[in-house]
Design a protein around this motif. Structure first.
Motif, mmCIF file in Angstrom:
data_model
loop_
_atom_site.group_PDB
_atom_site.id
_atom_site.type_symbol
_atom_site.label_atom_id
_atom_site.label_comp_id
_atom_site.label_asym_id
_atom_site.label_seq_id
_atom_site.Cartn_x
_atom_site.Cartn_y
_atom_site.Cartn_z
ATOM 1 N N ARG A 105 1.563 -27.492 -4.602
ATOM 2 C CA ARG A 105 0.257 -27.588 -4.323
ATOM 3 C C ARG A 105 -0.332 -28.785 -4.615
ATOM 4 N NH1 ARG A 105 -1.807 -21.427 -6.299
ATOM 5 N NH2 ARG A 105 -0.328 -20.418 -4.761
ATOM 6 N N LEU A 106 0.274 -29.517 -5.405
ATOM 7 C CA LEU A 106 -0.130 -30.949 -6.162
ATOM 8 C C LEU A 106 -0.001 -31.861 -4.989
ATOM 9 C CD1 LEU A 106 1.235 -30.473 -9.542
ATOM 10 C CD2 LEU A 106 -0.994 -30.451 -9.201
ATOM 11 N N PRO A 107 -1.223 -32.498 -4.312
ATOM 12 C CA PRO A 107 -1.003 -33.489 -3.362
ATOM 13 C C PRO A 107 -0.570 -34.761 -3.427
ATOM 14 C CG PRO A 107 -3.566 -32.933 -3.953
ATOM 15 C CD PRO A 107 -2.640 -31.912 -4.747
ATOM 16 N N GLU A 108 -0.674 -35.126 -4.803
ATOM 17 C CA GLU A 108 0.141 -36.608 -5.159
ATOM 18 C C GLU A 108 1.583 -36.347 -5.654
ATOM 19 O OE1 GLU A 108 -1.948 -40.014 -5.352
ATOM 20 O OE2 GLU A 108 -3.598 -38.918 -6.262
ATOM 21 N N ALA A 137 -5.972 -40.564 -15.336
ATOM 22 C CA ALA A 137 -7.359 -39.761 -15.354
ATOM 23 C C ALA A 137 -8.284 -40.660 -15.321
ATOM 24 C CB ALA A 137 -7.525 -39.134 -16.599
ATOM 25 N N GLU A 138 -7.999 -41.925 -16.070
ATOM 26 C CA GLU A 138 -9.060 -42.967 -15.959
ATOM 27 C C GLU A 138 -9.221 -43.713 -14.585
ATOM 28 O OE1 GLU A 138 -11.096 -45.028 -18.059
ATOM 29 O OE2 GLU A 138 -10.924 -42.919 -18.964
ATOM 30 N N ASP A 139 -7.904 -43.447 -13.788
ATOM 31 C CA ASP A 139 -8.099 -44.110 -12.251
ATOM 32 C C ASP A 139 -8.656 -43.111 -11.576
ATOM 33 O OD1 ASP A 139 -7.143 -46.372 -10.823
ATOM 34 O OD2 ASP A 139 -6.102 -44.997 -9.715
ATOM 35 N N GLY A 140 -9.018 -41.925 -11.825
ATOM 36 C CA GLY A 140 -9.896 -40.939 -10.991
ATOM 37 C C GLY A 140 -9.079 -39.743 -10.619
ATOM 38 N N ARG A 141 -7.814 -39.466 -11.146
ATOM 39 C CA ARG A 141 -7.127 -38.390 -10.781
ATOM 40 C C ARG A 141 -7.124 -37.352 -11.833
ATOM 41 N NH1 ARG A 141 -4.523 -43.013 -9.178
ATOM 42 N NH2 ARG A 141 -3.429 -43.231 -7.281
ATOM 43 N N ARG A 142 -6.909 -36.047 -11.208
ATOM 44 C CA ARG A 142 -6.880 -35.072 -12.230
ATOM 45 C C ARG A 142 -5.453 -34.410 -12.393
ATOM 46 N NH1 ARG A 142 -9.777 -30.647 -9.376
ATOM 47 N NH2 ARG A 142 -8.545 -31.678 -7.896
ATOM 48 N N PRO A 143 -4.779 -34.952 -13.450
ATOM 49 C CA PRO A 143 -3.426 -34.595 -13.877
ATOM 50 C C PRO A 143 -3.179 -33.243 -14.310
ATOM 51 C CG PRO A 143 -4.216 -36.284 -15.530
ATOM 52 C CD PRO A 143 -5.338 -36.205 -14.405
ATOM 53 N N PRO A 168 -7.066 -19.126 -3.277
ATOM 54 C CA PRO A 168 -5.795 -18.910 -3.000
ATOM 55 C C PRO A 168 -4.871 -20.081 -2.654
ATOM 56 C CG PRO A 168 -7.084 -18.268 -0.931
ATOM 57 C CD PRO A 168 -7.959 -18.988 -2.068
ATOM 58 N N GLY A 169 -3.887 -20.153 -3.182
ATOM 59 C CA GLY A 169 -3.004 -21.298 -2.948
ATOM 60 C C GLY A 169 -3.314 -22.881 -3.155
ATOM 61 N N ARG A 170 -4.411 -22.686 -4.077
ATOM 62 C CA ARG A 170 -4.956 -24.050 -4.637
ATOM 63 C C ARG A 170 -4.551 -24.185 -5.868
ATOM 64 N NH1 ARG A 170 -10.079 -24.492 -4.800
ATOM 65 N NH2 ARG A 170 -10.431 -22.412 -5.067
ATOM 66 N N ILE A 171 -4.902 -25.474 -6.365
ATOM 67 C CA ILE A 171 -4.576 -25.912 -7.958
ATOM 68 C C ILE A 171 -5.702 -26.940 -8.138
ATOM 69 C CG2 ILE A 171 -3.072 -27.683 -7.398
ATOM 70 C CD1 ILE A 171 -1.369 -26.393 -9.643
ATOM 71 N N ASP A 172 -5.825 -26.660 -9.586
ATOM 72 C CA ASP A 172 -7.183 -27.453 -9.973
ATOM 73 C C ASP A 172 -6.469 -28.890 -10.703
ATOM 74 O OD1 ASP A 172 -9.247 -28.343 -10.893
ATOM 75 O OD2 ASP A 172 -9.521 -27.351 -12.884
ATOM 76 N N GLY A 173 -6.221 -29.658 -9.677
ATOM 77 C CA GLY A 173 -5.587 -30.919 -10.054
ATOM 78 C C GLY A 173 -4.944 -31.460 -9.021
ATOM 79 N N ASP A 174 -4.369 -32.967 -9.075
ATOM 80 C CA ASP A 174 -3.973 -33.630 -7.819
ATOM 81 C C ASP A 174 -2.436 -34.082 -8.150
ATOM 82 O OD1 ASP A 174 -6.853 -35.745 -8.032
ATOM 83 O OD2 ASP A 174 -5.106 -35.466 -9.386
ATOM 84 N N VAL A 175 -2.229 -34.258 -9.480
ATOM 85 C CA VAL A 175 -0.829 -34.909 -9.589
ATOM 86 C C VAL A 175 -0.353 -34.188 -10.732
ATOM 87 C CG1 VAL A 175 -1.875 -36.702 -11.095
ATOM 88 C CG2 VAL A 175 0.397 -36.945 -10.084
ATOM 89 N N GLY A 176 0.883 -33.754 -10.891
ATOM 90 C CA GLY A 176 1.555 -33.103 -11.995
ATOM 91 C C GLY A 176 2.316 -34.325 -12.829
ATOM 92 N N VAL A 177 1.958 -34.307 -14.263
ATOM 93 C CA VAL A 177 2.668 -35.036 -15.126
ATOM 94 C C VAL A 177 3.380 -34.169 -16.226
ATOM 95 C CG1 VAL A 177 2.598 -37.049 -16.583
ATOM 96 C CG2 VAL A 177 1.112 -36.850 -14.997
ATOM 97 N N PHE A 178 4.781 -34.192 -16.131
ATOM 98 C CA PHE A 178 5.414 -33.196 -17.094
ATOM 99 C C PHE A 178 6.739 -33.798 -17.659
ATOM 100 C CE2 PHE A 178 4.028 -30.467 -13.360
ATOM 101 C CZ PHE A 178 3.076 -29.706 -13.910
ATOM 102 N N GLU A 179 6.440 -33.568 -18.991
ATOM 103 C CA GLU A 179 7.704 -33.967 -19.789
ATOM 104 C C GLU A 179 8.806 -33.112 -19.583
ATOM 105 O OE1 GLU A 179 8.555 -33.285 -24.123
ATOM 106 O OE2 GLU A 179 6.460 -33.573 -24.314
ATOM 107 N N VAL A 180 9.920 -33.352 -19.521
ATOM 108 C CA VAL A 180 11.118 -32.157 -19.335
ATOM 109 C C VAL A 180 12.030 -32.273 -20.421
ATOM 110 C CG1 VAL A 180 12.648 -31.071 -17.958
ATOM 111 C CG2 VAL A 180 10.459 -32.044 -16.973
#
Ligand SMILES: [Zn+2]
Length: 488
Positions: free
Chosen positions: A79-82, A105-111, A135-147
């Motif tokens: 669901r994350l567009p970026e 985030a400073e560049d305008g994205r919602r991680p 439905p089917g949405r997410i509050d954010g546009d890019v995921g940043v995950f440590e794994v």
């Protein structure tokens, strides 16, 4: 207060019931509406957990959701567009992840970010579920995950990351990790690189990562200029990944990271695409450096003020800047954001206990601990609380403390209090390093140790803690009302 206690008392069994219910839902490959209901239940479980007013496991909703639908991460991540960035490696995952999210985030994205280091599948699923919207949405546009290094293989297919940032490979938690070179072998296979694979953002200073990305695709290298400060005593030098010969190493900046060259096959550290040069480190306050890029334009060099301590964080910052380039954010545009960086939870976090300033330092392996020792050894005097645990996640074997250059710290130790499950091992290590036995006290339970150390300290209390020990200290300070809870 009474109401809070009543709510907390009810919340506990309700959370347990929700957890059991969610786990039993037959959601594997279920149609979207049913899956949405499961995600909503996971969110509710997370909400109720936070009402229990006790130490919670932030990954629990994610694990329950994955029990019901093993492909939950894939279904939510797409669901994350970026797309998604994955950060892995031995040291610096949490901070690099947070710095990259800050730049985004400073560049305008919602991680969407797993900020506090819940870096296994459950933690990632929990964060994704918390951000999901019906439905089917997410509050954010890019995921940043440590794994976690050992979970990479299991979550990569589901996350299908757009970018993978590999920070470094150090000897760490040997009994859990196995030989570090085995991990390197595995990464060589998984991250050989390809035109349609993720962009690989790789530390040029670590010879164990030299063959990552060799088969092509986008590879962005990053590094920190080494200036001949010599090798850490904890340095464990790798053999050449190409031909197996011993490497010539040096100068280095942290452990084995730095300049390296193979005298046999000629492989060597190349100047990275994004590099930190002219680094000045100022105690635990932070550092200043110039970030250079090989782009060659007017943006080729930019000053960076980083309010995070130590050379490790310079490496973390430059990793984040390199990762951001994949999203079209040039280092000179990203650099100012780093001035607003806050220490990741428990990493050089400034707290207060009974009016005493406290700095909480995570030390979980020899190389990271040596870096902290080097910073502290430059002080006039240090009041120390060492908290050492040996739970599974820490590694049962705490013998790594003998590889840390405590001898360099010993002359400035004014008071030392040792706590945790292996408090006496820590005390013995300090004594052998030359800390006078009359300044060392052992108080196993962390509650008592923290209070006693704060009372004995004459200046700022420096807490050196390994992973679960850090969580315990952090949570104890929160319970004393001196800091927000870790999930707040
Ligand atoms: Zn070689």
């Amino acid at each position: 207060v009474a109401l809070t206690a009543v709510v907390a008392g009810v919340a506990r069994p309700v959370a347990a019931a929700l957890d059991g219910l969610l786990r039993r839902l037959p959601l594997a490959d279920a149609p979207d509406p049913a899956f949405e209901a499961g995600v909503a239940l996971a969110r509710l479980l997370g909400w109720v957990d936070r009402r229990t007013n006790e130490r919670i496991d932030v990954s629990r909703p994610g694990r329950a959701l994955l029990a019901a639908e093993p492909r939950a991460i894939a279904r939510l991540a797409r669901r994350l567009p970026e797309g998604t960035v994955v950060v892995s490696g031995t040291n610096g995952k949490t901070t690099t992840t947070n710095l990259l999210a800050l730049v985004m985030a400073e560049d305008g994205r919602r991680p969407v970010v797993n900020r506090i280091g819940a870096n296994m599948a459950g933690g990632i699923a929990a964060v994704l579920a918390a951000a999901a919207r019906f439905p089917g949405r997410i509050d954010g546009d890019v995921g940043v995950f440590e794994v976690d290094e050992l979970w990479l293989e299991r979550v990569l297919p589901d996350l299908a990351p757009r970018v993978v940032v590999l920070t470094n490979l150090f000897r760490d938690q040997l009994d859990r990790m196995g030989e570090v070179d085995q991990v390197a072998d595995h990464w060589d296979d998984v991250f050989a690189g390809s035109a349609d694979g993720p962009a690989l953002v790789v530390c040029a200073d670590d010879p164990r990562l030299a063959r990552v990305g060799r088969n092509g695709g986008l590879v962005v290298s990053f590094g920190k200029q080494a200036t001949g400060a010599g090798r850490s005593v904890a340095a464990d030098v790798a053999d050449c990944r190409g031909c197996g010969s011993p490497l010539d190493v040096g100068p280095t900046h942290i452990g084995h990271l730095g300049a390296w060259r193979c005298p046999s096959c000629g492989a060597e550290r190349r100047t990275p695409d994004v590099e930190a040069v002219d680094v000045e480190v100022n105690d635990l306050e932070g550092s200043r450096f110039v970030v250079t890029t090989r782009a060659g334009a007017e943006d080729a060099a930019a000053p960076v003020e980083l309010p995070l301590p130590g050379r490790f964080n310079v490496a973390n910052a430059v990793a984040a800047l390199a990762g951001a380039t994949v999203f079209g954010i040039a280092p000179h545009r990203a650099a100012p954001a780093l001035a607003a960086a806050r220490t990741a939870f428990g990493r050089a976090e400034r707290l207060e206990v009974d009016g005493r300033p406290v700095v909480l330092l995570l030390a979980k392996n020899p190389v990271g601990a040596d870096e902290l020792v080097a910073l502290l050894a430059a002080r006039q005097a240090v009041d120390l609380l060492v908290v050492l645990n040996d739970r599974d996640i820490d590694g049962r074997d705490v013998s790594w403390i003998w590889d840390v250059d405590i001898e360099a710290l010993a002359p400035v130790v004014r008071t030392a209090t040792c706590s945790g499950r292996r408090a006496s091992d820590a005390a013995l290590r300090l004594a052998v390093a030359g800390v006078p036995s009359e300044v060392i006290e052992v108080l196993g339970p962390v509650e008592g140790g923290l209070a006693r150390a704060a009372a004995r300290a004459e200046g700022e209390l420096v807490v050196l803690a390994n992973y679960t020990a850090m969580l315990e200290v952090r949570e104890l300070v929160a319970e004393l009302g001196h800091a927000p809870r870790y999930w707040a």
